[in-house]
Design an enzyme around this catalytic site. Sequence first.
Site, PDB file in Angstrom:
ATOM      1  N   GLY A 121      -5.648  -6.875  -0.460  1.00  0.00           N
ATOM      2  CA  GLY A 121      -6.226  -5.950   0.513  1.00  0.00           C
ATOM      3  C   GLY A 121      -5.313  -4.758   0.708  1.00  0.00           C
ATOM      4  N   GLU A 122      -5.322  -4.179   1.893  1.00  0.00           N
ATOM      5  CA  GLU A 122      -4.522  -3.020   2.278  1.00  0.00           C
ATOM      6  C   GLU A 122      -4.973  -1.721   1.613  1.00  0.00           C
ATOM      7  OE1 GLU A 122      -0.335  -3.567   1.639  1.00  0.00           O
ATOM      8  OE2 GLU A 122      -0.269  -5.502   2.672  1.00  0.00           O
ATOM      9  N   GLY A 123      -5.836  -1.794   0.598  1.00  0.00           N
ATOM     10  CA  GLY A 123      -6.139  -0.641  -0.241  1.00  0.00           C
ATOM     11  C   GLY A 123      -5.406  -0.702  -1.563  1.00  0.00           C
ATOM     12  N   VAL A 157       0.825  -1.205   0.000  1.00  0.00           N
ATOM     13  CA  VAL A 157       0.000   0.000   0.000  1.00  0.00           C
ATOM     14  C   VAL A 157       0.862   1.259   0.000  1.00  0.00           C
ATOM     15  CG1 VAL A 157      -0.248   0.074   2.529  1.00  0.00           C
ATOM     16  CG2 VAL A 157      -1.999   1.107   1.090  1.00  0.00           C
ATOM     17  N   ASP A 168      -7.493  -2.623   4.508  1.00  0.00           N
ATOM     18  CA  ASP A 168      -7.650  -3.553   5.620  1.00  0.00           C
ATOM     19  C   ASP A 168      -6.369  -4.341   5.844  1.00  0.00           C
ATOM     20  OD1 ASP A 168      -7.960  -6.573   4.399  1.00  0.00           O
ATOM     21  OD2 ASP A 168      -8.697  -5.056   3.008  1.00  0.00           O
TER      22      ASP A 168
END
Length: 364
Positions: free
Chosen positions: A319-321, A102, A177
């Site tokens: 995830g993570e964005g 991210v 997330d």
Amino acid sequence: MAEFSGAAPEFGPVATPDARLRGEAEARQLELTKPAGALGRLETLGNWIAACQGGCPPRQFERARVVVFAGDHGVARHGVSAYPSAVTGQMVANFLAGGAAVNALARLADASVRVVDIAVEGDTDPAVSRYKVRRSSGSIDREDALSETEVRAALAAGKAIADEEIDGGADLLIAGDMGIGNTTPATVLIATLTDTEPVLAVGRGTGVDDAGWMRKAAAVRDAMWRARTHRYDPVALLRVAGGADLAAAAGYLAQAAARRTPVILDGLVVTAAALLADMLAPGARAWWVAGHRSTEPAHAQALTRLSLEPLVDLEMRLGEGSGALTALPILRAAVAALADMSTFAAAGVSTAAETAPAPSEVAP
């Protein structure tokens, strides 16, 4: 460790982006030096951004902000993930050091990253744990994820974080997330709300083998059984079958819409939170675009429920964005095309109508 305990937030229906400004943007698209519709979804995205910002032409995003909601889940102790829960806290430190995916993608996309510890099992840097609700959410296949007080505190935390970012100048928000085991409650929430059988909704998450997939499917089945009577109550559903990080993300997404701030949704976990946010604040989905389509089967089901078409489909599942950040340059391109292109009149370029032969000149 002092746990965050905020006042229960009040959400409600949200206004849609400005239809008049969307119409102005649509009219401007017809004046730009291109055939009508030639830029495809870039045109509709540009129109949406103008409507969200309340101005045409739209402004380029100057403060895109990612907030990564971190939290552990008790269900991870039962073999539903390929990684141990300790990784969550380790990754929080990695985010702070700027070494995660991210961070790399945010630097490229001219965005900034904030991580918040909502329910990490271990201790984290005090700078990110102000809104910590508890240590790990409950194992949802056999117990509630949260107490009534905790779910409302998590929703309040997400709302407060959205307010902080918008008040600080953020003009575009992304939720990310981080949490080992978090795809299990996300899948439970989506499958419950879309009435999908567990075996059709469960994916591989962090890459579990066949035995891990079967354990995960059983956990999702059992959690869905516990959640079945709460499918029309978003707060109860988050309390029973969600988690503190998911509830905080839902509060964040609902408040972003209430504050008329556009959002790029990320993958499975964030989109699960978005389903609940749209129940908390009906109409919130009008302020969101889907950044990408995850390889997790439940993600496609959630996007269908929200009537959102992803901008990219690159078989991502981190995830993570990360998926939302990958799509951010597309939104920037939509703004640039609508705001920076010349009109036919300004450029001295003939329109299609001007170059078409008069009716009397057309051969029979």
